[in-house]
Design a protein around this motif. Structure first.
Motif, mmCIF file in Angstrom:
data_model
loop_
_atom_site.group_PDB
_atom_site.id
_atom_site.type_symbol
_atom_site.label_atom_id
_atom_site.label_comp_id
_atom_site.label_asym_id
_atom_site.label_seq_id
_atom_site.Cartn_x
_atom_site.Cartn_y
_atom_site.Cartn_z
ATOM 1 N N VAL A 1 0.800 -1.215 0.000
ATOM 2 C CA VAL A 1 0.000 0.000 0.000
ATOM 3 C C VAL A 1 0.839 1.276 0.000
ATOM 4 N N HIS A 2 2.132 1.190 0.263
ATOM 5 C CA HIS A 2 2.873 2.438 0.481
ATOM 6 C C HIS A 2 3.015 3.287 -0.777
ATOM 7 N N ILE A 3 3.172 2.659 -1.930
ATOM 8 C CA ILE A 3 3.311 3.439 -3.159
ATOM 9 C C ILE A 3 1.994 4.124 -3.540
ATOM 10 N N PRO A 4 0.842 3.438 -3.506
ATOM 11 C CA PRO A 4 -0.404 4.163 -3.770
ATOM 12 C C PRO A 4 -0.632 5.346 -2.830
ATOM 13 N N ILE A 5 -0.335 5.170 -1.546
ATOM 14 C CA ILE A 5 -0.521 6.280 -0.607
ATOM 15 C C ILE A 5 0.440 7.421 -0.934
ATOM 16 N N LEU A 6 1.681 7.103 -1.242
ATOM 17 C CA LEU A 6 2.655 8.127 -1.616
ATOM 18 C C LEU A 6 2.184 8.874 -2.858
ATOM 19 N N MET A 7 1.658 8.149 -3.834
ATOM 20 C CA MET A 7 1.192 8.765 -5.068
ATOM 21 C C MET A 7 0.028 9.715 -4.802
ATOM 22 N N VAL A 8 -0.944 9.246 -3.999
ATOM 23 C CA VAL A 8 -2.100 10.089 -3.692
ATOM 24 C C VAL A 8 -1.678 11.318 -2.901
ATOM 25 N N TRP A 9 -0.801 11.118 -1.940
ATOM 26 C CA TRP A 9 -0.338 12.224 -1.091
ATOM 27 C C TRP A 9 0.299 13.320 -1.930
ATOM 28 N N ARG A 10 1.198 12.949 -2.812
ATOM 29 C CA ARG A 10 1.928 13.962 -3.584
ATOM 30 C C ARG A 10 1.038 14.592 -4.660
ATOM 31 N N ASN A 11 0.148 13.821 -5.240
ATOM 32 C CA ASN A 11 -0.765 14.409 -6.213
ATOM 33 C C ASN A 11 -1.722 15.384 -5.546
ATOM 34 N N ALA A 12 -2.160 15.059 -4.327
ATOM 35 C CA ALA A 12 -3.024 15.976 -3.593
ATOM 36 C C ALA A 12 -2.288 17.268 -3.265
ATOM 37 N N ALA A 13 -1.015 17.148 -2.885
ATOM 38 C CA ALA A 13 -0.217 18.336 -2.573
ATOM 39 C C ALA A 13 -0.074 19.233 -3.791
ATOM 40 N N GLN A 14 0.094 18.617 -4.935
ATOM 41 C CA GLN A 14 0.237 19.398 -6.165
ATOM 42 C C GLN A 14 -1.088 20.029 -6.593
ATOM 43 N N ALA A 15 -2.192 19.243 -6.458
ATOM 44 C CA ALA A 15 -3.480 19.727 -6.932
ATOM 45 C C ALA A 15 -4.075 20.797 -6.025
ATOM 46 N N PHE A 16 -3.944 20.627 -4.703
ATOM 47 C CA PHE A 16 -4.635 21.512 -3.766
ATOM 48 C C PHE A 16 -3.734 22.584 -3.156
ATOM 49 N N ALA A 17 -2.430 22.315 -3.083
ATOM 50 C CA ALA A 17 -1.515 23.310 -2.518
ATOM 51 C C ALA A 17 -0.703 24.012 -3.596
ATOM 52 N N GLY A 18 -0.785 23.513 -4.812
ATOM 53 C CA GLY A 18 -0.070 24.153 -5.909
ATOM 54 C C GLY A 18 1.423 23.926 -5.898
ATOM 55 N N TRP A 19 1.886 22.910 -5.185
ATOM 56 C CA TRP A 19 3.318 22.639 -5.135
ATOM 57 C C TRP A 19 3.788 21.966 -6.415
ATOM 58 N N PRO A 20 5.029 22.192 -6.804
ATOM 59 C CA PRO A 20 5.542 21.568 -8.033
ATOM 60 C C PRO A 20 5.702 20.062 -7.866
#
Length: 384
Positions: free
Chosen positions: A303-322
């Protein structure tokens, strides 16, 4: 006692707690290896973690060891259909749950403004991952529906080939050094082939012919098991052996030794931990907490890779981080806590009940007492 068994065999106890407890640390090493690709420390500052990905090879050796312990104690191989049913029930519930969760995430990602690379999550790769054949063939790209699942594909191949392993093991169990030598020769041959074809050493094989990686390592675990039956160390010697082989393995990882040397050193490490249970020697690896997290390590690994993927995509989508932003200590800690909690939940609410449900339906109740006993002990220490 048959001649093949040899007069020096001293069986291991039914339960090998240290091999269950250590699974958590092996899985955690793989998790931190992937996390460190995105944190603020430069890659060259994490020597040990850069080799922690080789925990997968330790898992492969461990599989051969434990399945020999459970299924190859007598003079005959296990009933093949019941064996496959037990192994399928072991690996598939958590795998299917996480794969379907990934499918759901991919389908809803555009609704939240998360752009996915075209062709990255495609139907053929989904089908291959669903059927656990994604690591059986040469390929130029990774099957990204859930990267770590390539090793399940390799394990499933080894399970299907288990009758061949069993025939060789039972024929040579009185000569474990021959089994280990055969494993080493097979590793050298496959490594030479892989370097010639793909330009990488065998412990780098993953989606592209990852089955070649498990083939000699599984056999290595079988040979180590029969070798360990010849020894019964005192508790003090067993503890010293476990600490010594652990230090050697971690030291080789830290200094960046050749991957193939680290794989070879993983064998004595596994054997020393098994001998702890035989001595017997009590360590923290036998604590109930260590046993639980060891049992949940399979879910953690998946499960760690899916969670990592969701976490970073959320950071990019909602916080605008690169997309290439680096994670700090606080963010890493939160991500790790979330991943551990998710792994525990999947283990308790998906993996365990799913395994029981499948075994009740796939393994008939008329199985003899030996098969029933095997079912009870077939998951200990065996990571996939």
């Amino acid at each position: 006692m048959s001649d093949r068994s040899g007069p020096q065999r001293v069986p291991f106890p039914d339960v090998l707690d240290p091999l269950t407890g250590v699974r958590f640390f092996l899985a955690l090493g793989v998790v931190l290896f992937h996390f460190q690709l995105y944190w603020t420390l430069p890659a060259e500052s994490a020597g040990l973690l850069n080799r922690a990905r080789l925990g997968v090879d330790v898992f492969f050796i461990l599989s051969g060891f434990i399945l020999t312990h459970v299924y190859l104690q007598g003079d005959e191989a296990p009933h093949y259909r019941r064996f496959l049913a037990a192994r399928f029930a072991r690996i598939y519930p958590a795998h299917l749950f996480i794969l379907l969760a990934m499918l759901g995430l991919v389908l809803i990602a555009p609704l939240f403004g998360v752009g996915l690379e075209p062709g990255r999550f495609n139907s053929p790769d989904f089908a291959g991952t669903l059927l656990l054949v994604q690591a059986w063939f040469p390929r130029e790209t990774l099957a990204l529906w859930n990267g770590p699942a390539w090793s399940l594909s390799a394990e499933w191949f080894a399970y299907l080939a288990f009758p061949a392993y069993a025939a060789l093991a039972l024929h040579l169990r009185a000569r474990p050094w021959v089994l280990i030598a055969l494993a080493m020769m097979l590793f050298v041959a496959l490594d030479a082939f892989y370097r010639a074809q793909f330009g990488r050493v065998l412990p780098r094989a993953e989606d592209s012919l990852g089955i070649l990686r498990i083939a000699p390592e599984f056999l290595y675990g079988i040979g180590l098991y029969y070798l360990g039956q010849r020894w019964t160390p005192s508790p003090r010697v067993a503890v010293m052996g476990a600490w010594g082989t652990t230090a050697a393995l971690l030291g080789l990882m830290q200094i960046g030794a050749d991957d193939r040397i680290i794989v070879a050193a993983a064998g004595p490490f596994i054997l020393a931990l098994a001998l702890l249970a035989k001595a017997p020697g009590r360590t923290f690896l036998s604590h109930p907490v260590a046993l639980f997290v060891g049992e949940a390590s399979f879910a953690l690994y998946l499960v760690h890779i899916p969670i990592l993927m969701v976490w970073r995509n959320a950071a990019q989508a909602f916080a605008g981080w690169p997309g290439d932003y680096r994670m700090g200590v606080g963010e890493l800690t939160a991500l790790l806590v979330l991943t551990l909690a998710a792994a525990a939940a999947i283990h308790v609410f998906v993996e365990q009940p799913g395994r029981r449900w499948l075994r009740e339906r796939m393994a008939p109740q008329r199985a003899d007492p030996v098969e029933a006993r095997r079912s009870v002990h077939s998951d200990q220490g065996e990571p996939f």
